[in-house]
Motif scaffolding. Structure first.
Motif, short mmCIF file in Angstrom:
data_model
loop_
_atom_site.label_atom_id
_atom_site.label_comp_id
_atom_site.label_asym_id
_atom_site.label_seq_id
_atom_site.Cartn_x
_atom_site.Cartn_y
_atom_site.Cartn_z
N LEU A 118 -12.41 58.94 27.64
CA LEU A 118 -13.15 59.64 28.68
C LEU A 118 -12.27 60.01 29.86
O LEU A 118 -12.44 61.07 30.47
CB LEU A 118 -14.34 58.79 29.15
N SER A 119 -11.31 59.15 30.18
CA SER A 119 -10.41 59.44 31.30
C SER A 119 -9.55 60.67 31.01
O SER A 119 -9.14 61.39 31.93
CB SER A 119 -9.53 58.23 31.60
N GLN A 122 -12.30 64.05 31.29
CA GLN A 122 -13.31 63.96 32.33
C GLN A 122 -13.97 65.31 32.63
O GLN A 122 -15.11 65.35 33.09
CB GLN A 122 -12.69 63.41 33.62
N GLU A 126 -20.07 64.41 32.59
CA GLU A 126 -20.55 63.83 33.84
C GLU A 126 -21.10 62.46 33.46
O GLU A 126 -21.99 62.36 32.61
CB GLU A 126 -21.64 64.70 34.48
N LEU A 150 -14.58 56.78 37.13
CA LEU A 150 -15.12 57.64 36.08
C LEU A 150 -16.59 57.98 36.33
O LEU A 150 -17.08 58.99 35.82
CB LEU A 150 -15.00 56.96 34.72
N ARG A 152 -19.87 59.18 38.23
CA ARG A 152 -20.33 60.00 39.34
C ARG A 152 -21.35 59.25 40.18
O ARG A 152 -21.37 59.37 41.40
CB ARG A 152 -20.95 61.31 38.83
#
Length: 277
Positions: A118-119, A122, A126, A150, A152
């Protein structure tokens, strides 16, 4: 022909996180960013324990007196934990003691691999977290794991330390849902978030939900057939989905992808991104 083992397939998925698209003439085209909403639970999803159980390690003798444990009532766990935390405060347990416990809770299998994926991507996701734990504990654990940025937004029960140094906990909100504990309905949180983002001009192509508990089943019922629920195998969320599929066929809309290791979630999301090319 040599068949791949499950482990080799997962390893190959992880090694293939660099996505590229090629035009017919062989030139590389940029992969257009696609926004997906990815929702995480915390206890026994991101981490491999129930954090409320884990902090008892900081109590004297690493246990609670029977007089406290007998006050638990189904559906009112938040109120029960308020009493637990008051008892621990009375026993001299301090913020640093709680912090040390939260920072040492291990991640669930494969979760570090999923966060690494995921990093790197990105721009496509969201990411939010909805948990019936508490803000202080979640922030400690995520910062310790290096993944706090990571997310929001994090939705959880408010917590703080008062003038006496006691760890205090409150309910997140009130609601009318009959399936959920009195202090939090994740379905309400999710639908309100989607409405809020829509009003801000953000619409998600698909929604992904990773969870384990009975309170994760409720928000997953708000998902469409194009969305994906990732229930942890054998946990309450998975069991409830199987029950509704058996007893009320067709009423549960989301696609189901159960997982033992979060690497399985990672591989699925990998394939979703590849199909965008």
């Amino acid at each position: 022909m040599v068949l791949e083992t499950k482990e080799l397939k997962m390893k190959r998925c992880l090694e293939g996180v660099g996505l590229r698209c090629f035009l017919k003439d062989g030139t590389m085209a940029a992969l257009q960013a696609q926004k997906f909403l990815l929702i995480f639970d915390f206890d026994e999803t991101i981490i491999n324990e129930n954090s409320d159980d884990s902090i008892i390690q900081a109590a004297p003798g690493k246990q609670l007196p029977e007089s406290i444990r007998q006050t638990f009532r189904e559906g009112f766990y938040n109120e029960y934990m308020q009493r637990v935390l008051k008892y621990m405060g009375d026993q001299g347990v301090k913020m640093s003691d709680f912090k040390a416990v939260y920072e040492k809770i291990p991640l669930s299998p494969g979760m570090s691999d999923l966060f690494q994926f995921l990093s790197k991507h990105q721009e496509h996701f969201e990411i939010i977290l909805i948990s019936d734990a508490n803000m202080f504990g979640i922030e400690c654990a995520l910062k310790s794991a290096g993944v706090y940025t990571l997310f929001r937004k994090i939705f959880s029960n408010p917590s703080s330390f008062d003038k006496k140094g006691y760890f205090t906990l409150g309910p997140y909100h009130s609601h009318s849902c009959q399936r959920c504990p009195a202090n939090m309905c994740k379905h309400k949180i999710l639908t309100e978030y989607l409405t809020e983002r829509s009003q801000e001009g953000v619409r998600f192509e698909r929604v992904f939900y990773i969870g384990d508990g009975a309170n994760d089943f409720c928000p997953s019922t708000a998902m469409k057939s194009s969305d994906v629920a990732f229930p942890r195998k054998g946990y309450p969320m998975h069991q409830l989905i199987l029950e509704i599929q058996k007893n009320q066929p067709g009423t549960y809309q989301a696609t189901i992808v159960p997982w033992d290791s979060a690497v399985e979630v990672c591989c699925y999301l990998q394939e979703v991104l590849k199909k965008k090319c």
